[in-house]
Design a protein around this motif. Structure first.
Motif, PDB file in Angstrom:
ATOM      1  N   GLU A   1       1.181  -1.477   0.167  1.00 41.58           N
ATOM      2  CA  GLU A   1       0.303  -0.505   0.293  1.00 41.58           C
ATOM      3  C   GLU A   1       0.405   1.103   0.123  1.00 41.58           C
ATOM      4  OE1 GLU A   1      -3.468  -0.062   2.651  1.00 41.58           O
ATOM      5  OE2 GLU A   1      -2.970  -2.602   2.829  1.00 41.58           O
ATOM      6  N   TYR A   2       0.510   2.148  -1.231  1.00 38.42           N
ATOM      7  CA  TYR A   2       1.228   3.307  -0.609  1.00 38.42           C
ATOM      8  C   TYR A   2       0.475   4.531  -1.902  1.00 38.42           C
ATOM      9  CZ  TYR A   2       1.765   1.781  -6.064  1.00 38.42           C
ATOM     10  OH  TYR A   2       1.280   1.210  -6.709  1.00 38.42           O
ATOM     11  N   ASP A   3       1.156   5.977  -1.311  1.00 40.57           N
ATOM     12  CA  ASP A   3       0.735   6.482  -1.566  1.00 40.57           C
ATOM     13  C   ASP A   3       1.695   7.666  -2.328  1.00 40.57           C
ATOM     14  OD1 ASP A   3      -0.735   9.134  -2.247  1.00 40.57           O
ATOM     15  OD2 ASP A   3      -1.003   9.666  -0.048  1.00 40.57           O
ATOM     16  N   LYS A   4       1.969   8.073  -4.092  1.00 43.34           N
ATOM     17  CA  LYS A   4       2.822   8.610  -4.595  1.00 43.34           C
ATOM     18  C   LYS A   4       2.612  10.151  -4.133  1.00 43.34           C
ATOM     19  CE  LYS A   4       1.720   6.694  -8.148  1.00 43.34           C
ATOM     20  NZ  LYS A   4       1.650   6.671 -10.034  1.00 43.34           N
ATOM     21  N   LEU A   5       3.731  11.057  -4.428  1.00 43.66           N
ATOM     22  CA  LEU A   5       4.194  11.808  -3.893  1.00 43.66           C
ATOM     23  C   LEU A   5       3.134  12.831  -5.261  1.00 43.66           C
ATOM     24  CD1 LEU A   5       7.261  13.124  -2.315  1.00 43.66           C
ATOM     25  CD2 LEU A   5       4.526  12.993  -1.359  1.00 43.66           C
ATOM     26  N   HIS A   6       3.451  11.927  -6.015  1.00 51.15           N
ATOM     27  CA  HIS A   6       2.834  12.531  -7.900  1.00 51.15           C
ATOM     28  C   HIS A   6       2.612  11.807  -8.727  1.00 51.15           C
ATOM     29  CE1 HIS A   6       6.959  12.812  -9.238  1.00 51.15           C
ATOM     30  NE2 HIS A   6       7.358  13.011  -8.419  1.00 51.15           N
ATOM     31  N   ASP A   7       1.893  12.047  -9.715  1.00 51.43           N
ATOM     32  CA  ASP A   7       1.237  10.457 -10.840  1.00 51.43           C
ATOM     33  C   ASP A   7       2.203  10.530 -12.324  1.00 51.43           C
ATOM     34  OD1 ASP A   7      -1.060  10.966  -9.867  1.00 51.43           O
ATOM     35  OD2 ASP A   7      -1.917  12.270 -11.061  1.00 51.43           O
ATOM     36  N   GLU A   8       3.438  11.176 -11.892  1.00 59.89           N
ATOM     37  CA  GLU A   8       4.375  10.983 -12.761  1.00 59.89           C
ATOM     38  C   GLU A   8       4.997   9.297 -12.309  1.00 59.89           C
ATOM     39  OE1 GLU A   8       4.048  14.432 -11.760  1.00 59.89           O
ATOM     40  OE2 GLU A   8       3.113  13.974 -14.351  1.00 59.89           O
ATOM     41  N   ILE A   9       5.429   9.577 -10.874  1.00 60.65           N
ATOM     42  CA  ILE A   9       6.000   8.080 -10.284  1.00 60.65           C
ATOM     43  C   ILE A   9       6.090   6.948 -10.869  1.00 60.65           C
ATOM     44  CG2 ILE A   9       6.507   7.021  -8.291  1.00 60.65           C
ATOM     45  CD1 ILE A   9       6.394  10.056  -6.777  1.00 60.65           C
ATOM     46  N   ALA A  10       6.237   6.194 -11.521  1.00 63.52           N
ATOM     47  CA  ALA A  10       5.839   4.660 -11.912  1.00 63.52           C
ATOM     48  C   ALA A  10       5.961   4.310 -10.773  1.00 63.52           C
ATOM     49  CB  ALA A  10       7.893   4.278 -12.572  1.00 63.52           C
TER      50      ALA A  10
END
Length: 62
Positions: free
Chosen positions: A29-38
């Protein structure tokens, strides 16, 4: 880890009822800082390798 707000790994190991051995379930389970992260598909081989190593070690305990 610098690209994620949060990152939680859960490993659940359940014994097989009909045979010896176990089934392992990995949950990431993760929450990326922004959508460009793979996405984390790049970790699948790493997780598979760790699972195989755990299997070898547990087989040696018997």
């Amino acid at each position: 880890m610098e690209e994620y707000k949060s990152f939680v790994v859960t490993i659940q190991v359940l014994p097989k009822s009909e045979d010896s051995g176990s089934v392992v379930h990995w949950t990431l389970e993760y929450d990326k800082l922004h959508d460009e992260i793979a996405h984390l598909e790049t970790l699948l081989q790493f997780i598979q390798d760790i699972s195989k190593d755990i299997n070898v070690r547990l087989s040696q305990v018997r």
